[in-house]
Design an enzyme around this catalytic site. Structure first.
Site, PDB file in Angstrom:
ATOM      1  N   LYS A 256       0.457  10.054  -5.370  1.00 34.36           N
ATOM      2  CA  LYS A 256      -0.907   9.120  -5.088  1.00 34.36           C
ATOM      3  C   LYS A 256      -1.884  10.257  -5.236  1.00 34.36           C
ATOM      4  CE  LYS A 256      -3.353   7.117  -1.288  1.00 34.36           C
ATOM      5  NZ  LYS A 256      -3.532   6.682   0.330  1.00 34.36           N
TER       6      LYS A 256
ATOM      7  N   CYS B 159      -6.504   3.287  -3.775  1.00 34.99           N
ATOM      8  CA  CYS B 159      -6.559   2.117  -3.112  1.00 34.99           C
ATOM      9  C   CYS B 159      -7.795   1.250  -3.548  1.00 34.99           C
ATOM     10  CB  CYS B 159      -6.818   2.052  -1.587  1.00 34.99           C
ATOM     11  SG  CYS B 159      -5.631   2.887  -0.715  1.00 34.99           S
TER      12      CYS B 159
ATOM     13  N   HIS C 164     -10.688  -3.146   1.683  1.00 35.27           N
ATOM     14  CA  HIS C 164     -11.139  -2.026   1.271  1.00 35.27           C
ATOM     15  C   HIS C 164     -11.963  -1.809  -0.042  1.00 35.27           C
ATOM     16  CE1 HIS C 164      -9.553   2.566   0.789  1.00 35.27           C
ATOM     17  NE2 HIS C 164     -10.866   2.569   1.183  1.00 35.27           N
TER      18      HIS C 164
ATOM     19  N   HIS D 176       1.126   2.445   4.003  1.00 35.93           N
ATOM     20  CA  HIS D 176       0.222   3.339   4.236  1.00 35.93           C
ATOM     21  C   HIS D 176       0.301   4.035   5.539  1.00 35.93           C
ATOM     22  CE1 HIS D 176      -3.868   5.537   4.179  1.00 35.93           C
ATOM     23  NE2 HIS D 176      -4.054   4.750   2.779  1.00 35.93           N
TER      24      HIS D 176
ATOM     25  N   ASP E   3       0.074  -0.772  -4.884  1.00 36.93           N
ATOM     26  CA  ASP E   3      -1.512  -0.221  -5.359  1.00 36.93           C
ATOM     27  C   ASP E   3      -1.547   1.001  -5.887  1.00 36.93           C
ATOM     28  OD1 ASP E   3      -1.286   1.175  -2.921  1.00 36.93           O
ATOM     29  OD2 ASP E   3      -3.288   0.920  -2.281  1.00 36.93           O
TER      30      ASP E   3
ATOM     31  N   ASP F 198       0.823  -1.159   0.031  1.00 40.98           N
ATOM     32  CA  ASP F 198      -0.105  -0.145   0.117  1.00 40.98           C
ATOM     33  C   ASP F 198       0.881   1.316  -0.069  1.00 40.98           C
ATOM     34  OD1 ASP F 198      -2.122   1.475   0.283  1.00 40.98           O
ATOM     35  OD2 ASP F 198      -3.058   0.258   1.679  1.00 40.98           O
ATOM     36  N   ASP F 199       0.611   1.939  -1.030  1.00 40.31           N
ATOM     37  CA  ASP F 199       1.319   3.415  -1.072  1.00 40.31           C
ATOM     38  C   ASP F 199       2.775   3.169  -1.247  1.00 40.31           C
ATOM     39  OD1 ASP F 199      -1.290   4.215  -0.891  1.00 40.31           O
ATOM     40  OD2 ASP F 199      -0.679   5.528   0.874  1.00 40.31           O
TER      41      ASP F 199
END
Length: 553
Positions: free
Chosen positions: A310, A86, A142, A234, A292, A48-49
């Site tokens: 992002k 996400c 999510h 994240h 992601d 994530d991120d």
């Protein structure tokens, strides 16, 4: 001591006699592969991120020896794209379809919305389960949970351990969506995992769970699909103190914490890889690693030298770190520069797992295994990054600016061959070099490459192959290319379904659900009314399109 990794050998107690025989058979890989059959085990790791630069082999100061080694021995995906947020990336991974075809064009699925990945969409784990796979999910979902049918175990996964929301505390697993709406977010199956929660850091906890699944599953009985979706890296920026010691030389605190989180993640992948080898999976496993979306500089991430971050449609928001590692690859130690998108994993993995791809799936993804494994050209020639009809914030956008073909106030992004077109407001567009992060908000930071929106633009055109950093806008020089790409947007938009972005439902408050985030739609009549309202919108949308077509005729 509480956060120390458990040695893989301690999980041997979970192993059955059959598993011991598999371990012994690893001495002869040919016999092992013959015994298991041709269907490979699939491990999909979604982080994530993680920023484009935030891996060692992209020149980062962050040390990622495991990721570097796995990528070096596999195939690095150096023209690989995801979505800027996400939920959009996760929905396209699991359905193989663009957002405009699932109704999730706008933003992310919020915890307080009666919304989820539409139930009529067949998912990747469902197709793999039909092909004989055991399907496991560990980590971040999510994709909505307002009713039971939206949960991972109702969407194709045999088991689920993880969080339903987009973020939360790494230790307590609590999340406040807004002040006064806070709750617990850790699940085992379809129930809150109170008893399994030991206050562990989520990266450690998810890895241990994944290793325990490997220990208990018999790799010879059924092929396995493990979807391991880490919360890391994240925000919030939390990490065990021992990882921070490695980055004392980084002056910016956010970047230091972020770097430590990436190192913890790298160590987690190391432990997972050891377990794959220990329990007899590795020789017949395909490991896919992907971020992601791009990194967020204000939260420590770096996409340098790409533009943007992002939540933007600049390259820094959508071009991702990705690689495939497997003994089954034909050409190892290579770079794949073919165009690949996150929707491609659905048909690629289903085909690899000997599943079936029905025509009524209406996939937007392509089977790119030969492009990855053998270095052949990718069947993909374009990518619709998105069309968001709700996000129309470009003050100077107009039909005139779109040559009467397209309203350039609408946020949209399209890639065709070497060309990339952007309309509307693509998002924050700075280039953020390493070690220039400020503790101030990014929008207030002075930077000599800051691009201001008072220039009145609503259309951009770039040759991404020649200009991957998006420094030279060619929209004025090549208006004929702009027109062709606007027409392509129009064609895509004709296939779009109405946006699903319902208002907040106060019944989602965890205080009405025992302090836990979870399904709150109990009234079947409400569900039917909601579905009927959406169906009416969809029918009206089709009716208007038919009426327009008749008018043109």
């Amino acid at each position: 001591m509480f956060l120390q990794w458990v040695p893989v050998s301690l999980f041997l107690g979970f192993m059955s006699p059959q598993t011991w025989s598999v371990e012994a058979s690893r001495e002869n890989p040919a016999n092992t592969l013959e015994a298991r059959g041709s269907q490979p085990h699939i491990v999909f790791i979604l982080v994530d991120d993680q920023g484009f630069r935030d891996v060692g082999y992209h020149g980062s100061e962050i040390k990622t020896p495991t990721l570097d080694r796995l990528a070096e021995q596999g195939v690095k995906l150096e023209n690989y794209y995801v979505q800027p947020l996400c939920s959009p990336s996760r929905s396209q991974l699991l359905t193989g379809r663009y957002q405009i075809h699932t109704g999730l064009q706008h933003f992310v699925i919020r915890a307080t919305q009666p919304n989820c990945l539409p139930l009529e969409n067949i998912t990747l784990p469902q197709k793999l389960r039909d092909a004989g796979y055991s399907t496991y999910m560990v980590g971040k979902w999510h994709l909505g949970f307002y009713k039971r049918g939206c949960l991972p175990t109702q969407r194709g996964f045999d088991s689920f351990f993880g969080s339903l929301l987009g973020s939360g505390d790494y230790y307590s697993h609590y999340k406040c969506e807004v002040p006064g709406m806070c709750g617990y977010d850790l699940y085992e199956g379809e129930e809150a995992a109170w008893e399994q929660d030991r206050g562990l850091y989520s990266t450690v906890m998810f890895t241990r769970k994944a290793i325990s699944i490997l220990a208990q599953h018999n790799p010879r009985s059924h092929p396995m699909f493990l979807y391991l979706a880490y919360q890391a890296v994240h925000s919030p920026l939390q990490v065990p103190a021992r990882y921070l010691e490695r980055y004392k030389g980084i002056p910016n605190l956010s970047r230091r914490k972020y770097a430590a989180m990436v190192s913890c993640l790298d160590e987690a992948i190391h432990n997972l890889t050891l377990a794959l080898k220990r329990y007899g999976y590795y020789d017949n496993t395909v490991i896919v690693y992907s971020s992601d979306n791009g990194g967020q500089p204000i939260a420590g991430g770096s996409n340098w030298p790409l533009r943007g971050s992002k939540a933007t449609y600049w390259e820094g928001g959508i071009r991702a770190v990705g690689f495939v590692h497997s003994p089954l690859l034909m050409k190892k130690g290579t770079k794949c520069r073919s165009l690949i998108h996150i929707t491609d994993w659905f048909p690629t993995l289903v085909t690899l797992g000997e599943g079936t791809l029905d025509e009524d799936l209406n996939l937007d993804g392509y089977d790119v295994w030969e492009a990855i494994s053998e270095g052949r050209p990718s069947p993909r020639l374009d990518i619709l990054h998105n069309i968001d009809p709700i996000y129309i914030k470009a003050k100077n956008g107009s039909w005139k600016a779109g040559y009467g073909l397209w309203n350039t106030a609408v946020q949209a992004a399209l890639r065709v061959g070497h060309w990339k077109l952007l309309t509307g407001v693509p998002g924050y567009s700075d280039w953020v070099p390493p070690q220039t992060f400020s503790n101030q908000r990014l929008t207030n930071r002075l930077h000599n490459e800051r691009v201001r929106w008072d220039r009145g633009k609503s259309v951009w055109l770039f040759n991404i192959t020649a200009d991957p950093y998006e420094r030279v806008d060619l929209s004025q020089r090549y208006p004929h290319i702009v027109k062709k790409m606007l027409m392509r947007l129009v064609q895509y938009n004709r296939t779009a379904v109405p946006v699903r972005y319902p208002a907040t439902d106060l019944h989602s408050n965890p205080q009405y659900n025992g302090g836990v985030w979870g399904p709150w739609y109990k009234d079947e009549r409400k569900e039917l009314e909601e579905e009927e309202r959406y169906n009416i919108l969809f029918t009206n949308h089709l009716g208007k399109r038919r009426w327009k077509n008749k008018s043109k005729k």
